[in-house]
Design an enzyme around this catalytic site. Structure first.
Site, short mmCIF file in Angstrom:
data_model
loop_
_atom_site.label_atom_id
_atom_site.label_comp_id
_atom_site.label_asym_id
_atom_site.label_seq_id
_atom_site.Cartn_x
_atom_site.Cartn_y
_atom_site.Cartn_z
N GLY A 147 87.24 60.97 -5.80
CA GLY A 147 87.58 61.78 -4.44
C GLY A 147 87.90 61.24 -3.53
N PHE A 156 87.87 62.07 3.28
CA PHE A 156 87.62 61.15 4.35
C PHE A 156 86.51 60.64 3.97
CE2 PHE A 156 88.99 64.75 7.04
CZ PHE A 156 90.25 64.26 7.12
N VAL A 157 85.30 60.99 3.05
CA VAL A 157 84.07 60.71 2.66
C VAL A 157 84.85 58.99 2.10
CG1 VAL A 157 82.12 60.22 1.39
CG2 VAL A 157 82.57 61.75 3.29
N ASP A 170 91.71 61.00 -7.26
CA ASP A 170 91.18 62.19 -6.83
C ASP A 170 92.72 63.79 -7.48
OD1 ASP A 170 90.70 62.90 -4.11
OD2 ASP A 170 92.48 64.19 -4.85
N VAL A 190 84.23 70.89 -2.09
CA VAL A 190 84.74 71.14 -0.39
C VAL A 190 83.81 70.92 0.10
CG1 VAL A 190 84.31 73.37 0.88
CG2 VAL A 190 84.58 73.00 -2.51
N ALA A 216 77.72 62.08 -3.60
CA ALA A 216 77.77 61.90 -1.85
C ALA A 216 77.77 63.51 -1.70
CB ALA A 216 78.36 61.26 -0.74
N ARG A 242 66.83 55.15 12.26
CA ARG A 242 66.78 53.51 13.26
C ARG A 242 67.51 53.58 14.45
NH1 ARG A 242 66.18 50.84 7.82
NH2 ARG A 242 64.47 52.10 7.10
N HIS A 291 68.08 66.75 2.33
CA HIS A 291 69.36 65.71 3.63
C HIS A 291 70.17 67.10 4.14
CE1 HIS A 291 72.22 64.18 5.57
NE2 HIS A 291 73.49 64.67 5.15
N THR A 301 82.25 64.68 8.89
CA THR A 301 81.53 62.91 9.14
C THR A 301 81.79 62.36 7.85
OG1 THR A 301 79.52 63.73 8.08
CG2 THR A 301 79.43 64.26 10.01
#
Length: 315
Positions: free
Chosen positions: A13, A16-17, A38, A83, A121, A156, A178, A232
């Site tokens: 993948g 962005f991440v 990818d 996605v 992830a 934190r 999450h 993000t």
């Protein structure tokens, strides 16, 4: 001559991440080899070319756009494909779309003869980590989700800002999904060696209302970032790099990742964010913190939401 041990990560993948994670790996010099896979092969090739041009500024690393056969010799496969969450969507809204994508991905990885560790992830990460474990048919310690590693870092950071102290001196955890049912473990939060709740009970400038505000901002951070920039990726990429380093260097580090519970906290058969000891075997151990009754109740509720989400998938 003895062959030098080579550490290889395969990234699946290049969105962005994934691209941000690859950049973090290169900057920190964590592994010897990075393979990028990818669906858009030209994008993977472009990322590999671009990253290779930065090698003169950092430590040596072999980087190339590859295919699933490269997974055979990998220590870690990191899956960021899928996605993305759109404005107004929750992470759990992505289950149907991404679980079907994962079935094909995991099958291709295992067909290569892969015998390493999975890091997942893609959201909803807890559910998709469970899905990966089931599809791969490997021992659960070898399948790790990014879980609440980023949420914990966000907490934190916020506490370090509030107390004007280095974030490394703040010991705090977010546990659970999450997502919307995650929870802060205030009972096990420390500023340096001092329990943070002392600051509340002794009226030292921090109130429970302040803590509630910090947590709400942590829980909803992704929504605010997505609203502003569409996705993000920097924070989670850094978290994935940290997790990769703990595995490759067998650090026995405690990180809040999505691990399979097998009786811990009175729960089983669910992947969920919990403090876990991470080394070259994957999840060496799940730590059981002493939770308050309220924290335990919220944690069980979070697990219930995840279990119900898993049941919606045909495995």
């Amino acid at each position: 001559m003895l062959k030098q041990k080579v550490s290889r990560v395969v990234l699946i993948g290049a969105g962005f991440v994934g691209s941000s994670y690859a950049f973090a790996l290169l900057n920190q010099g964590i592994v010897s080899e990075l393979v990028i896979i990818d669906q858009n092969e030209r994008k993977a090739e472009g990322d590999a070319m671009d990253l290779n041009h930065g090698i003169p500024f950092t430590t040596p690393m072999r980087i190339w756009a590859g295919d699933y056969s490269d997974c055979k010799d990998a220590d870690i496969v990191v899956i960021t494909a899928g996605v993305n969450q759109k404005p107004g969507e929750t992470r759990l809204d992505l289950i149907g779309k991404n679980s079907s994508i994962f079935k094909q991905i995991v099958a291709s990885i295992m067909e290569s003869g892969f015998n390493g560790i999975f890091i997942v992830a893609t959201n909803p990460v807890d559910v998709l980590t469970y899905v990966t474990w089931k599809y791969a048919g490997v021992s659960p310690e070898r399948v790790i989700g990014s879980g609440t590693i980023l949420d914990t870092a966000r907490l934190r950071y916020m506490l370090s800002d509030a107390f004007q102290m280095d974030a490394h001196s703040i010991q705090a955890y977010i546990m659970g999904e999450h997502g919307d049912t995650e929870l802060p473990i205030w009972s096990n939060t420390y500023v340096g060696a001092r329990p943070m709740m002392d600051y509340v009970t002794e009226n030292m400038g921090i109130t429970q209302a302040d803590l509630d505000y910090y947590f709400t901002n942590v829980r909803d951070a992704a929504y605010h970032i997505i609203d502003r920039k569409g996705a993000t990726y920097y924070g989670i990429a850094m978290g994935l790099a940290r997790l990769t380093k703990a595995i490759v260097r067998s650090e026995n580090s405690i990180l809040s990742v999505s691990s399979l519970l097998t009786g811990q906290y009175g729960l089983e058969d669910v992947y969920i964010g919990v403090p876990s000891v991470i080394n070259h075997t994957g999840v060496r151990e799940i730590l059981e913190l002493r939770l308050t009754d309220d924290e335990m109740s919220k944690f069980h509720h979070s697990a219930k939401v995840l279990k119900e989400a898993i049941q919606s998938i045909k495995l």
